[in-house]
Write an enzyme that holds these catalytic residues in place. Sequence first.
Site, PDB file in Angstrom:
ATOM      1  N   ARG A  18     -15.085  -0.773  32.735  1.00 45.64           N
ATOM      2  CA  ARG A  18     -14.882  -2.021  32.501  1.00 45.64           C
ATOM      3  C   ARG A  18     -13.851  -2.622  33.220  1.00 45.64           C
ATOM      4  O   ARG A  18     -13.884  -3.612  33.809  1.00 45.64           O
ATOM      5  CB  ARG A  18     -14.956  -2.480  30.961  1.00 45.64           C
ATOM      6  CG  ARG A  18     -16.142  -2.331  30.142  1.00 45.64           C
ATOM      7  CD  ARG A  18     -16.112  -2.280  28.794  1.00 45.64           C
ATOM      8  NE  ARG A  18     -15.144  -1.568  28.287  1.00 45.64           N
ATOM      9  CZ  ARG A  18     -14.637  -1.703  27.087  1.00 45.64           C
ATOM     10  NH1 ARG A  18     -14.834  -2.497  26.291  1.00 45.64           N
ATOM     11  NH2 ARG A  18     -13.879  -0.697  26.722  1.00 45.64           N
ATOM     12  N   ASN A  36     -19.010  -3.156  26.736  1.00 40.39           N
ATOM     13  CA  ASN A  36     -19.671  -2.137  26.310  1.00 40.39           C
ATOM     14  C   ASN A  36     -20.705  -2.414  25.386  1.00 40.39           C
ATOM     15  O   ASN A  36     -20.765  -3.336  24.720  1.00 40.39           O
ATOM     16  CB  ASN A  36     -18.774  -0.946  25.377  1.00 40.39           C
ATOM     17  CG  ASN A  36     -18.010  -0.216  26.274  1.00 40.39           C
ATOM     18  OD1 ASN A  36     -18.125  -0.088  27.511  1.00 40.39           O
ATOM     19  ND2 ASN A  36     -16.799   0.372  25.890  1.00 40.39           N
TER      20      ASN A  36
END
Length: 91
Positions: A18, A36
Amino acid sequence: MKARLLRITGRVQGVGYRDWLVREATAAGLEGWVRNRTDGTVEALLSGEESAVGSILLAARRGPAAARVDRIEETFAPPPDEPGFHRRPTA
């Protein structure tokens, strides 16, 4: 402007995916977000110029060094409501 919603499968959680995507997308001038998912995947919305979105899509298939991307599901999506590229909480 082009917008894509991605679902990224593989070893993509706990490996900096990320944060890496936030850096890459921001550098490319894209808007959107990454988060996520509770199922172990990463989901991302990429929006911007077609060439920039295409470049990040190619990079996303590799990911950062510690990641292993097995598959990316890609669908068209509406552009994000807010400017910039952000990391969102797990959904």
